[in-house]
Design an enzyme around this catalytic site. Structure first.
Site, PDB file in Angstrom:
ATOM      1  CG  ASP A  48      57.373  19.711 -40.599  1.00  0.00           C
ATOM      2  OD1 ASP A  48      57.037  20.862 -40.923  1.00  0.00           O
ATOM      3  OD2 ASP A  48      58.535  19.400 -40.270  1.00  0.00           O
ATOM      4  CE1 TYR A  53      64.393  18.395 -41.366  1.00  0.00           C
ATOM      5  CE2 TYR A  53      62.198  17.530 -41.725  1.00  0.00           C
ATOM      6  CZ  TYR A  53      63.048  18.387 -41.070  1.00  0.00           C
ATOM      7  OH  TYR A  53      62.543  19.236 -40.113  1.00  0.00           O
ATOM      8  CE  LYS A  82      60.561  22.414 -41.551  1.00  0.00           C
ATOM      9  NZ  LYS A  82      60.108  21.031 -41.757  1.00  0.00           N
ATOM     10  CG  HIS A 115      64.915  24.205 -42.610  1.00  0.00           C
ATOM     11  ND1 HIS A 115      65.167  22.952 -43.093  1.00  0.00           N
ATOM     12  CD2 HIS A 115      64.654  24.018 -41.291  1.00  0.00           C
ATOM     13  CE1 HIS A 115      65.084  22.060 -42.122  1.00  0.00           C
ATOM     14  NE2 HIS A 115      64.780  22.691 -41.013  1.00  0.00           N
TER      15      HIS A 115
END
Length: 301
Positions: A48, A53, A82, A115
């Site tokens: 994931d 990020y 995402k 997201h």
């Protein structure tokens, strides 16, 4: 929810997702790359990630190294990406996806999800702030964002599409959109015994949408007093002691028994190896003798 022999679950579009996934968010990017390699070596096949990020290059390198040494093939890996909140405008959705693909050096994503259902001002800053330090929001109809997500699936850039952090009203908005081509396959949310999301889970099941849990071991935020980390729970500790398992393993298994896909994150090999055992627990002693009752953990200290 039924698992196949590889401990995967069929989603509403016919594609399968491994029931246990490995999370890749980390403030330390170097740790993320090494941990992802360890996770794949241990047996995780569900990875994931997310555009925001900032670790997709590291994750991509880890995956390709494990492909190169023969541990896995690309088709063995289920990768979730995402859509960042600054890319909600429909004309920007594909750009975000293509940037993720470029960083990962993948031809496609297995799952691409919105997201959060909050739109921010487009631009290079992923968290745009005004002069007072407040987020600058954008006004976007997420139904139009969803149409752009559907177009990415039709283009073959993603196999499945879903959402994250959506409540029931927001899910209904997407599901009731005129002309919808694809339902969300999954809704990824914070979920653990202190926040069991029972109403949301029931709704998702009624619509054939999987619920996926992040922060499955609880969450902790400085000076705010949010939910304590689950391994500190006395009740969880007692259950773990009874079955000779770690508190974390019991908390992860709790989600699987409820029909929830579960994510786990760690940077140490020992914990990664230990918590991957949750895949075997369904066929082993703890669950054969006395299945863990969800009511034993819901909302209890």
């Amino acid at each position: 929810m039924e698992f196949d022999k590889d401990y995967c679950i069929k989603m509403n579009d016919g594609n399968k997702i491994p029931a246990v996934g490995f999370g890749t968010y980390s403030p330390d990017k170097s740790k993320c790359e090494e941990a992802t390699k360890v996770a794949i070596e241990v047996g995780f096949r569900h990875i994931d990630g997310a555009f925001v990020y900032g670790t997709e290059e590291e994750v991509g390198r880890a995956v390709h190294e494990k492909i190169a040494d023969g541990t896995v093939k690309r088709e063995d890996i289920f990768y979730t990406g995402k859509l960042g909140s600054t890319f909600h405008r429909p004309e920007l959705v594909r750009s975000c996806l293509e940037q993720s693909l470029k960083k990962l050096k993948f031809d496609y994503l297995d799952l691409f999800i919105i997201h959060i259902p909050v739109s921010l001002k487009p631009g290079p800053d992923l968290s745009p702030m005004d002069e007072n330090g407040k987020l600058i929001f954008d006004i976007v109809d997420l139904r139009q964002t969803w149409e752009a997500m559907e177009a990415c699936k039709d283009a073959g850039l993603v196999k499945s599409i879903g959402v994250s952090n959506f409540n029931i009203r927001q899910l209904e908005m997407i599901l009731n959109k005129p002309g919808i081509k694809y339902k969300p396959v999954l809704n990824q949310v914070e979920c653990h015994p202190y926040l069991n999301q029972s109403k949301l889970l029931a709704f998702c099941k009624s619509k054939d949408i999987l619920l996926e849990a992040y922060c499955a071991l609880g969450s902790q935020r400085d000076k705010i007093g949010y939910f304590p980390l689950l391994p500190s729970s006395k009740l969880l500790g007692a259950i773990a002691k009874k079955y000779n398992r770690s508190p974390a393993l019991v908390a992860l298994r709790y989600q699987l028994q409820r029909g929830v896909v579960v994510l786990f994150k760690s940077f140490t090999r020992k914990r990664i190896e230990e918590n991957f055992q949750v895949k075997q627990e369904g066929r082993e002693k703890m669950m054969r003798e006395t299945p863990l009752r969800c009511a034993d953990l819901d909302g209890t200290p």
